[in-house]
Every structure is written in structure tokens, then in C-alpha cells.
Design a protein around this motif. Sequence first.
Motif, PDB file in Angstrom:
ATOM      1  N   PHE A 105       1.312  -1.335   0.081  1.00 63.98           N
ATOM      2  CA  PHE A 105       0.007   0.346   0.006  1.00 63.98           C
ATOM      3  C   PHE A 105       0.701   0.774  -0.062  1.00 63.98           C
ATOM      4  CE2 PHE A 105      -2.664   3.173   1.981  1.00 63.98           C
ATOM      5  CZ  PHE A 105      -3.650   3.012   1.374  1.00 63.98           C
ATOM      6  N   HIS A 106       0.364   2.127  -0.977  1.00 63.50           N
ATOM      7  CA  HIS A 106       1.181   3.016  -1.330  1.00 63.50           C
ATOM      8  C   HIS A 106       0.554   4.042  -0.179  1.00 63.50           C
ATOM      9  CE1 HIS A 106       3.347   6.512  -2.978  1.00 63.50           C
ATOM     10  NE2 HIS A 106       4.389   6.282  -3.149  1.00 63.50           N
ATOM     11  N   GLU A 107       0.952   4.726   0.644  1.00 64.72           N
ATOM     12  CA  GLU A 107      -0.082   5.788   1.821  1.00 64.72           C
ATOM     13  C   GLU A 107       0.158   7.554   1.092  1.00 64.72           C
ATOM     14  OE1 GLU A 107      -2.535   7.356   4.459  1.00 64.72           O
ATOM     15  OE2 GLU A 107      -1.361   5.247   4.880  1.00 64.72           O
ATOM     16  N   GLU A 108       0.999   7.421   0.172  1.00 65.84           N
ATOM     17  CA  GLU A 108       0.920   9.026  -0.284  1.00 65.84           C
ATOM     18  C   GLU A 108       0.387   9.365  -1.473  1.00 65.84           C
ATOM     19  OE1 GLU A 108       3.790  11.894  -2.511  1.00 65.84           O
ATOM     20  OE2 GLU A 108       4.477  10.471  -2.049  1.00 65.84           O
ATOM     21  N   LYS A 139      -2.235   7.078  -1.719  1.00 63.43           N
ATOM     22  CA  LYS A 139      -3.202   5.606  -1.333  1.00 63.43           C
ATOM     23  C   LYS A 139      -4.205   5.024  -2.248  1.00 63.43           C
ATOM     24  CE  LYS A 139      -4.401   8.660   2.297  1.00 63.43           C
ATOM     25  NZ  LYS A 139      -3.643   7.966   3.074  1.00 63.43           N
ATOM     26  N   TRP A 145      -3.844   0.719  -3.905  1.00 60.41           N
ATOM     27  CA  TRP A 145      -3.105  -0.489  -3.704  1.00 60.41           C
ATOM     28  C   TRP A 145      -2.105  -1.088  -4.467  1.00 60.41           C
ATOM     29  CZ3 TRP A 145      -3.415  -3.143   1.356  1.00 60.41           C
ATOM     30  CH2 TRP A 145      -4.342  -2.650   1.824  1.00 60.41           C
ATOM     31  N   SER A 194      -6.540   2.112  -7.002  1.00 65.44           N
ATOM     32  CA  SER A 194      -7.428   3.683  -5.197  1.00 65.44           C
ATOM     33  C   SER A 194      -7.743   2.593  -4.213  1.00 65.44           C
ATOM     34  CB  SER A 194      -7.596   4.471  -6.104  1.00 65.44           C
ATOM     35  OG  SER A 194      -7.256   5.644  -5.614  1.00 65.44           O
ATOM     36  N   LYS A 195      -8.031   3.396  -2.984  1.00 68.58           N
ATOM     37  CA  LYS A 195      -8.449   2.971  -2.124  1.00 68.58           C
ATOM     38  C   LYS A 195      -9.693   3.547  -2.111  1.00 68.58           C
ATOM     39  CE  LYS A 195      -8.053   3.833   2.903  1.00 68.58           C
ATOM     40  NZ  LYS A 195      -7.314   3.898   3.911  1.00 68.58           N
ATOM     41  N   ASP A 244       9.819   5.361   0.593  1.00 69.53           N
ATOM     42  CA  ASP A 244      10.194   5.250   1.750  1.00 69.53           C
ATOM     43  C   ASP A 244      10.412   4.442   1.868  1.00 69.53           C
ATOM     44  OD1 ASP A 244       7.803   3.755   1.398  1.00 69.53           O
ATOM     45  OD2 ASP A 244       6.359   4.968   2.213  1.00 69.53           O
ATOM     46  N   SER A 276      -7.983  -3.996   0.358  1.00 70.78           N
ATOM     47  CA  SER A 276      -7.489  -3.660  -1.268  1.00 70.78           C
ATOM     48  C   SER A 276      -8.813  -4.247  -1.335  1.00 70.78           C
ATOM     49  CB  SER A 276      -6.263  -4.491  -1.044  1.00 70.78           C
ATOM     50  OG  SER A 276      -6.197  -6.093  -0.538  1.00 70.78           O
TER      51      SER A 276
END
Length: 237
Positions: A51-54, A56, A58, A71-72, A114, A139
Motif C-alpha cells: 500500500f502506497h500511503e501518499e 492511497k 494498493w 486506488s483506495k 519511503d 484491497s
Amino acid sequence: MKKKIVMILITSAIVAAFSGCSRPVTGDKEADDALVAFNKIVKTYPDKKGFHEELKHWGFELPTGEKFEWSKDMSANKADFAMVMLADPLVEAGLDIKKLDENEWLFEPEGKDDKGNSLPNRLIKPYNVSDKKQASNGSEDSMRRLLKADTENVSYRKDDKHFSLSLGSGNQVQWTEKLGTNDADLIFALKAEPLVDAGLDVKKLADSGWVFKEAGKDDSEMGANPDQIIKIYDIKK
């Protein structure tokens, strides 16, 4: 009166249970089946999911380090789906990144993620489904909501036993109905024309992992495909 209250409670419980069971449904059989097949792939290789937090997003990592992302939250950005590909092999085959339409393609230069891991030059094909805000839960639920938002983008390829998700004219992500059917667990397909117009020489794709596929009739309901370049991923490797 008590009996009536009990019946109401039982009915409510049944409705709630039914709603819970039907939660994964997209509203279209092919999209439902595509969702089930995709989730099985991700569950089989859980270490490939991140998951890529920045963003959002998956993401499911492929053997070459490339990724398919979803996208989340559809309101978070304009890339609800994204094919993240290695740029260098295409550049070496003549592609001039600067000649691509910036509204259709993104380029991310090499760097660090990151966690400090090295990232290669990446070419990204984004696709926007909707800007509607969604509060997805995990996801699988994120993918369900995306497919439900536009079920017409999903089709089934009978000859290949693949599901195909259209990401705009001639661009597709395909995945197998059942792992082990063949070596093509997942496929990226890109419309060749904009890449060729930006300098790509399809005759120089031999060592890139990509293969040129001439225009022809598709066996899904989407109809004919244009000239494409495709890349096949055997996730087991």
C-alpha cells in the motif's frame, strides 16, 4: 405484539446477513467473476501486495518489479488504476518520453521509496474511473468498488481464459481466470500508436520483454483491438 417484534428482528437479521454475503458483488456477472479471480491471485501471493500511503494506492508487484495499482479512494487522485512499467527497456527501443502526451502518461525517474529501496525509471499509464469519494475497507473492497463503478470496462476472453480490464482505448490489464492455466498469469497491453508516434521502434523490442501484436479481433465483447505491445507475466517466477 411480542411476536411481531421478534419477526421484525429476525427479518432484519436475515437482511443484514444477506447484505454481508452480497457485499463483494459488483452488479455484473463478468465483473463479479473477474473480482473473484483477481482476489485469488493476490491472496496466493500476499507478499506481492503493498500500500502506497501518499497515493492511497494498493499495488501488486510483478516478477520484473513492475506493478498493477488500484486506488483506495477514487477521489484521492486521477489514477484509480495504474500500470507501472520499467521505462528503460522502452527507451532503449527508441521511445522518447518527452514526446508522450503528459495528460495520458506519467514518468517517474529513478530514486528511493519511503523505505529506502531503489526504484528504477518508471513509465506509468494511469486511468481515472470516477472522482466519487469512497470509504473502502481493504484491497478487495477497493477493487470491488472500482469494478462496480464501471462494469462495462470488464470483459472475459474465452480463448485465453482471461479477464480483461480496459484502461482507455486499446490499453488493458488482463489476468487469468485460474492460476496454473498457463504462464500468462497477468498481462499488460498498451496501444502501440502513441508509443510509436513518440519514437518506439517495435522491431527493437526483442530484449525488452514486450511483444508487438498487430490489430485484430478480440474474442471478448470489447470487439477489435488496435495494434498493441504486450508484456506477459508469470507470477510464479
